[in-house]
Design a protein around this motif. Sequence first.
Motif, PDB file in Angstrom:
ATOM      1  N   SER A  92      41.992  44.078  23.512  1.00 43.26           N
ATOM      2  CA  SER A  92      43.172  43.672  24.666  1.00 43.26           C
ATOM      3  C   SER A  92      42.509  43.980  26.035  1.00 43.26           C
ATOM      4  O   SER A  92      42.484  43.130  26.995  1.00 43.26           O
ATOM      5  N   LYS A  93      41.823  45.170  26.201  1.00 45.03           N
ATOM      6  CA  LYS A  93      41.320  45.545  27.526  1.00 45.03           C
ATOM      7  C   LYS A  93      39.932  44.508  27.807  1.00 45.03           C
ATOM      8  O   LYS A  93      39.861  43.996  28.805  1.00 45.03           O
ATOM      9  N   ALA A  94      39.373  44.281  26.602  1.00 49.43           N
ATOM     10  CA  ALA A  94      38.098  43.301  27.108  1.00 49.43           C
ATOM     11  C   ALA A  94      38.570  42.157  27.208  1.00 49.43           C
ATOM     12  O   ALA A  94      37.874  41.368  28.256  1.00 49.43           O
ATOM     13  N   ALA A  95      39.663  41.465  26.710  1.00 50.27           N
ATOM     14  CA  ALA A  95      40.038  39.978  27.011  1.00 50.27           C
ATOM     15  C   ALA A  95      40.734  40.173  28.269  1.00 50.27           C
ATOM     16  O   ALA A  95      40.152  39.053  29.276  1.00 50.27           O
ATOM     17  N   HIS A 101      37.284  38.537  35.080  1.00 50.30           N
ATOM     18  CA  HIS A 101      35.784  38.219  35.724  1.00 50.30           C
ATOM     19  C   HIS A 101      35.839  36.704  35.737  1.00 50.30           C
ATOM     20  O   HIS A 101      35.271  36.185  36.649  1.00 50.30           O
ATOM     21  N   LYS A 102      36.502  35.760  34.701  1.00 53.99           N
ATOM     22  CA  LYS A 102      36.418  34.268  34.857  1.00 53.99           C
ATOM     23  C   LYS A 102      37.001  33.941  36.057  1.00 53.99           C
ATOM     24  O   LYS A 102      36.584  32.976  36.711  1.00 53.99           O
ATOM     25  N   ALA A 103      38.450  34.677  36.405  1.00 53.50           N
ATOM     26  CA  ALA A 103      38.984  34.171  37.651  1.00 53.50           C
ATOM     27  C   ALA A 103      38.212  34.457  38.853  1.00 53.50           C
ATOM     28  O   ALA A 103      38.189  33.560  40.020  1.00 53.50           O
ATOM     29  N   GLU A 104      37.519  35.719  38.863  1.00 52.05           N
ATOM     30  CA  GLU A 104      36.707  35.866  40.169  1.00 52.05           C
ATOM     31  C   GLU A 104      35.551  34.809  40.141  1.00 52.05           C
ATOM     32  O   GLU A 104      34.985  34.655  41.312  1.00 52.05           O
ATOM     33  N   ALA A 105      34.909  34.699  39.156  1.00 51.77           N
ATOM     34  CA  ALA A 105      33.753  33.619  38.994  1.00 51.77           C
ATOM     35  C   ALA A 105      34.172  32.228  39.653  1.00 51.77           C
ATOM     36  O   ALA A 105      33.370  31.578  40.116  1.00 51.77           O
ATOM     37  N   VAL A 106      35.450  31.642  39.144  1.00 54.55           N
ATOM     38  CA  VAL A 106      35.685  30.521  39.543  1.00 54.55           C
ATOM     39  C   VAL A 106      36.166  30.517  41.035  1.00 54.55           C
ATOM     40  O   VAL A 106      35.869  29.333  41.686  1.00 54.55           O
ATOM     41  N   LYS A 107      36.798  31.309  41.431  1.00 53.41           N
ATOM     42  CA  LYS A 107      37.184  31.756  42.825  1.00 53.41           C
ATOM     43  C   LYS A 107      35.786  31.586  43.933  1.00 53.41           C
ATOM     44  O   LYS A 107      35.604  30.960  44.515  1.00 53.41           O
TER      45      LYS A 107
END
Length: 266
Positions: A92-95, A101-107
């Motif tokens: 759960s923590k990894a997800a 991380h994905k949201a930051e990368a997209v931003k």
Amino acid sequence: MSPNALIPSHRKPRRPSASSRALRAGVTGGFLTLAVTGATVPANAAEKPVAETQEMPTITTALATSAAKSADTAEQVAFNYERQALQDSAFSKAAKAAEKHKAEAVKKAKAEAKKKAEEARKAKEAAQARASRSSERSTLSAPSTSTATGSTATLVSFLKAQLGKAYVLGSSGPSSYDCSGLTQAAFNQIGIDLPRVSQDQSTAGTQVGLDNLQVGDILYWGSAGSAYHVGVYVGDGNFIGAQNSSTGIVERPLNYDMPTGAVRVL
């Protein structure tokens, strides 16, 4: 024969005690068997069995082993549940970390794309501005299609005859001129009376664009009505003017010193 042999004994025969018992033990079918037998049986207990038996459970090796296995199994199940709970928590923590991380990368990617788009837009505008200036200079420096005839030819002929003469502030010829003195003298040759100073000459005619010049147009530097220098367009992308005390009266291409505007008096 002893003298006492015929004397009867006064001691009573010893009887076994009612409480005296014999203990017999044995193991039968996994139970400990105790058998107690009495030496004598009271008269009123003649119907009772001679032996009294009591069975007590005993812990065998098989039973102990089974109990130990049950305990181990329970401990293993508890361990498995705890391990699964830890794994689920870690997943759960990894997800969540992956989503963040994905949201930051997209931003970050959007910001980079926006930055590149802005840089591309500015580069395009700069290129267009350079192309526009280059086109304007090419137009101004291109040979004029107008041919000096009549009064225009007379005007250009007079100006060319003054080339090389000295620049003197406030002079209007015939051996030296300042910028507005030269243009005034040139137009006097064809009967046009111009104001004396460059500020007034910059508004003496009709304002024209630098991309639509004709031979005889007056060029000015500075703003209309407050110009600080004037000259005359003579065709082929050139102008003649009394520049300064160092150069005197010279003919130069327009891109040597681009004028601000022009007026037409012919």
